[in-house]
Each structure stands twice: as C-alpha cells, then as structure tokens.
Design an enzyme around this catalytic site. Structure first.
Site, short mmCIF file in Angstrom:
data_model
loop_
_atom_site.label_atom_id
_atom_site.label_comp_id
_atom_site.label_asym_id
_atom_site.label_seq_id
_atom_site.Cartn_x
_atom_site.Cartn_y
_atom_site.Cartn_z
N LYS A 194 0.85 -1.19 0.00
CA LYS A 194 0.00 0.00 0.00
C LYS A 194 0.88 1.23 0.00
O LYS A 194 1.15 1.85 1.04
CB LYS A 194 -0.95 0.00 1.21
CG LYS A 194 -2.16 0.91 1.00
CD LYS A 194 -2.99 0.45 -0.17
CE LYS A 194 -4.13 1.39 -0.49
NZ LYS A 194 -4.85 1.01 -1.71
N SER A 390 -8.25 -0.47 -5.65
CA SER A 390 -8.56 -0.10 -4.27
C SER A 390 -10.05 0.18 -4.12
O SER A 390 -10.85 -0.73 -4.30
CB SER A 390 -7.69 1.08 -3.83
OG SER A 390 -7.51 1.05 -2.43
#
Length: 594
Positions: A194, A390
C-alpha cells in the site's frame, strides 16, 4: 447638466456594447448549429480519420459547465467523445457505403491504455469488412504506434522516427520538501504494497513498490509487444531487441525493421488516400473526423423506445464522500442512483463501468451496500477501464461478473489513513503559535498543528485494520474466496488485468461492449435499449455555454500561455494530494506510463 449627459452617454454606450455582445453570441449559436448540420452530412468516398491524440473518456460529465477546459489556451469547449460513441462509430463505418476506409493519425496518445486497446480491437474488427486501414504520421511515439500497428499499412515521413524503448513510470517523492517546509504527514496503513502514501514518507521507492510496479509494467509491455508482433509479422524477441538496442529508429531503419511499410510526404499520402478511396483526382481526400462521424452513427442508430433497458452506470474519477456525481464519484450521490436503478422495473440489468483509482473508504462502503442490494434483484456486470483499483475494486466486488481489459490496473486491496500537520510550518516559518483549549485529553485529535500521540495512533490503526477486514471480507464474498486467499493477493498490491485474471480477481477479458453483451445474455434480451447514468443535466445549456464562452474569447481575445496552463494543472495535482485525508482505499499514484 453636463455631468448628466456624460453619464447618460456612458450608459447608452454600455447598453449598445452589451446588446452587440449578446447579438454576437446569438449569431455564434446559430452559426454553430449550421456548422453542426453541415458536419453531419457525409460525402461518398469518405475516409474516417481517427486522431489518437484526442481525449476519449468513459462518460460525458453530467454538468455541462465541466466541459470547459480552462487549461487550454482558448478555453476550448468540447463535448467529450466517449469510448462507447467511438467504438459504435467504428462499427457503423464498417457497413457504411460512404466510408471507404480508416486513416489513423496522432503521435501522442490522448487516452488511457485500456481505452486505447478497446479502440484498437474495434479497428481490428472493422478490417473484416475488407475496407482499408492506413496509418500515417511524421513521427510515432511507442504508445500511439501500438494502436497504429493494427493498420494494413503504416507510412512515415521520410525524416520521421519511430520510438520503441519499453515502458517507464515514476512519481515524485516529497519527504525532503515536506521537511523543508515543516509539513508532517500523519500516516497509518495496512498492506505491504500500500504505497499510495510512500511519496510523502520517503525519498526513494520501497523494494515492495518497485517489485509491484515492475510486475505490472512488464505485464503491460509484454501484451503490447505481442499485439504489435502479431500485426507486423514480427516476433516479440525481435521487438525486445529493438527496444534494448535501437530505442529510436529513423525512417529507413523503421522500414528495414518492418515497423513501417513506406516513407511518404504528406502530399504523397494524400494522393494514396484519394486513389484508395476512389475519390475525384486532383482533390484533397475526403476525411471525416471520428468525433463528427460519431454524431452520424448515433443519428442512424435504430431507436427502441419500448424495449427493456440495460443501464450503464459510469463510475469515473476519485471516490469521495458526499453527493458529487459529475467530476467525481460521490458515495451518497451514486448510492441514490443505484437505489433508483434497483427499483426501476424497466431496467433489467446494470453494467457498472469502473474507471477509478479509489478514494474514500466510507464512500466505497456506502456504494458497496447499494450495489450488493441491486445484485440481489438483477444482474450486475462490472466493466473495468484503465483503473479499477482499491476503492475502485471495492465497488466492483459485489458484481455477478467482472470484465476487464488486459491493460487495466486493478487490485490494490488495502487501506491507509492520512492527514497533514503544519505545526512546524506555522511556528518556524510563519511565526504563528497555535493555542488550544481542551475539555479532554484528545479533544483536538486530528488538529493540523500537532502530530498524533501514541494513543491516537493506536485508535486510528484499529479503525484501519477494521476497514481492511471489511474490505477483504467483501471481496472474499464476491469472488467466492476465503479471506486468507484475498489477503494473500491483497496487501495493497496493484495488478494488471492480465495478472488479475490469473488470480481470479476478474472473470474475462473484454471491453464495455462485451460487458453489455453479458448483461443482455443474463436476462435473455435480444432487443434492448441502453440508458446511461449519471444523466447529463442540460445539453441545451451546454451548447449555449459553448457558444457564449467561445464568443467571449473571440471578442475579448482571452488567451492563456502554456506556462499558465501548466500551473493550472500543477495546482490541481497539489490540491488532490493535500485533499487525500481520512481513511482511504486508494491505489498508489501511477505516473504517466510512457
């Protein structure tokens, strides 16, 4: 008395100028209508010109005022050409007796790679009609060349070049700049990959981020290389050697490498086009732009007002909290639209076209809930564009079936929390000393003038972990996987469409048209109409706005310099970065792939 007449004269002159301005706008409006009528007439022996540098988006912004491009030198207003309108026009041209062939031009690519691939596939299908497809440019960048390679013949200016060097993508790392100005990012994240917040925290790319970037770039490059090799009767290995050894090929070298078929000057290319189309000699080739031809294709399309409908819901842009449905994807605004689609008995299936890097986790969850309810009443098919990552994957998870382009960037199943503090900036550089009165120990948690303390960071970490747990649970349910399986391919990692299919995050390769076909098959519809959402508010207003602004530009001579245009774009990017605050499900910033 003299002052009275001076004032009266000034008022009269002002009214005269105002009425003259309104008259010019009115004339411009009529002129535009006449021009549009002329543009929609088509001569025989015409050639459809496709400019690869023209921007093609998924949808038309719902608010016509968003059609004004304030970053262009003349505040150009164009109703955006959509991907579906473009592919429909190309299909229509295959059966149109007035269209003899296609000319591909453009040395830059004005659309994302996934959309470019859909255009390329549409042109490939057009070739089955037996009509010619030619490509011509002074020089080719490698991405427009990827699309142009589908042509029967590729022509290049004798002094031109063809670029073929492989893909690269990067981002600016801002740690030192933030330290210099006293800006402190407060970050909590879940996911080894991430890396959306990485540029704020480091001054170099992490090994994990480099790994995932190299993986999806390599996957995309291999696909592009394979497609070009098929079209040009070459091997991927031969193209790999060119990328490593040549980089930029002069016209003669490009012809020897079979990247182009011949070198021609523009007048020679015009003569070739005239002969190929059977146009009158000693005349310029009859070219019609894809944007204008799309109007003809739409005009000629059969109408089925009484047929059942399939809805296309375009989710393009950043996912944000609130009601926004024009430039961005507002969680509440889209949830309301989805609810209406669920309740509308004339809508038999819904295609959700996702082109989003994600955004607010809360807004994604609000939309997920309504999409899950919709899926329980009618088929929900997801079509992924350039990005569905995402939060973009979050809202895709409830789908009955997911269709993606091989060049889509997706996955990035991870969450982070972010906000910025400016205490050092305020104190050390501006001489400001914030003073706060609190009733409790953490009343000012989230203040922009102090960092998080240990307990506050632990509280936010718990919220991030909970959000991630909900995220992977939704994906596990939608994709029929265990949460452990999703976690192993999650952790914020970005995947290309090719790799995403291999790990079952998507079901099938295809574009928007294929997703619509699947939706129709699921409900057994042969005859149906398509309804697009969000709705455009007022096209009549948009046309008047177009003429009004352009008339203003002509009358007042308003122009912006290239430097000013770049500053406007930079300001937008900075605002986006600083606006990423709260709990986010957003993919890393991906610099232009080029």
């Amino acid at each position: 008395m003299k002052r009275f007449f001076s004032t009266l004269l000034a008022v009269l002159v002002g009214l005269l100028l105002f009425n003259l301005f309104i008259f010019m706008c009115f004339v411009s409006l009529i002129g535009a209508a006449l021009v549009e009528t002329q543009e929609q007439s088509l001569q025989e022996h015409s050639i459809l010109r496709i400019d690869l540098s023209e921007h093609i988006s998924d949808r038309i912004p719902a608010d016509p005022s968003d059609w004004v491009d304030f970053t262009s030198g003349d505040f150009a207003i164009k109703k955006p050409l959509t991907l579906r309108a473009a592919t429909e026009a190309i299909r229509h041209a295959a059966d149109d007796p007035s269209i003899e062939g296609i000319l591909l031009q453009g040395n830059t690519l004005g659309m994302g790679l996934a959309n470019a691939d859909e255009i390329r596939e549409a042109i490939l299908a057009f070739k089955e009609s037996g009509k010619f497809v030619y490509a011509y440019e002074d020089s080719y960048g490698q991405l427009p060349y990827f699309v142009a390679s589908v042509a029967d013949s590729i022509f290049l200016n004798p002094l031109g070049e063809v670029e073929w060097r492989g893909l690269a993508s990067g981002a600016l790392y801002m740690k030192r700049a933030f330290e210099k100005f006293g800006i402190e990012p407060q970050v909590v994240r879940h996911g080894k990959y991430k890396s959306a917040v990485e540029p704020f925290l480091d001054d170099q790319m992490s090994p994990a981020n480099r790994e995932q970037t190299l993986q999806y770039l390599g996957s995309i490059w291999n696909y592009i290389t394979r497609k070009v090799a098929e079209s040009r009767a070459l091997t991927p290995d031969a193209l790999g050697q060119i990328a490593n050894q040549k980089i930029l090929l002069l016209a003669k070298e490009a012809q020897e490498a079979n990247l182009v078929d011949a070198t021609l000057y523009r007048d020679q290319m015009d003569s070739l086009l005239v002969n190929a189309a059977g146009s009158p000699q000693n005349k310029a080739p009859r070219l019609i732009e894809l944007r204008e031809y799309a109007k003809i294709a739409r005009r000629d399309a059969p109408l089925n007002p009484d047929a059942d409908a399939i809805a296309i819901l375009y989710a393009e842009g950043t996912i944000v909290d609130g009601d926004e449905t024009s430039k961005e994807i507002g969680g509440n605004g889209y949830a309301e639209i989805i609810s209406k689609l669920r309740k509308d008995s004339t809508i038999k299936a819904v295609v959700l076209r996702v082109n989003s890097p994600g955004g607010s986790a809360l807004a994604s969850e609000i939309m997920w809930r309504e999409l899950e309810r919709l899926r329980q009443t009618k088929p929900l098919i997801v079509s992924m564009g350039d990005y569905a990552a995402s939060g973009g994957y979050f809202i895709s998870a409830p789908a009955s079936y997911i269709v993606a382009n091989p060049l889509t960037l997706t996955g990035s199943i991870g969450v982070f929390g972010l906000f910025f503090t400016y205490g050092k900036l305020a104190k050390d550089m501006l001489g400001l000393t914030p003073q706060v009165v609190r009733t409790n120990a953490h009343s000012d948690m989230g203040s922009n003038f102090r960092p998080l303390d240990e307990q506050e960071r632990a509280t936010i970490t718990a919220a991030i972990e909970h959000t991630y747990s909900v995220f992977i649970d939704h994906v596990a349910t939608g994709r029929n996987k265990s949460t452990a399986e999703v976690d192993s391919i999650g952790q914020g990692r970005v995947w290309s469409g090719i790799d995403a299919k291999n790990i079952a995050l998507v079901d099938e390769f295809g574009g928007l048209d294929r997703a619509i076909e699947i939706a129709a098959e699921r409900v057994g519809l042969d005859n149906y109409r398509l309804k697009s959402y969000p709705k455009i508010q007022d096209e009549g207003l948009a046309k008047f706005l177009d003429m009004f602004v352009q008339a203003t530009v002509r009358v007042l001579g308003v122009k912006t310099s290239s430097v000013e245009q770049q500053l406007v774009r930079l300001d937008r990017e900075v605002r986006k970065i600083l606006g990423q605050q709260g709990i986010m499900a957003r993919m890393p910033y991906v610099g232009p792939i080029k």
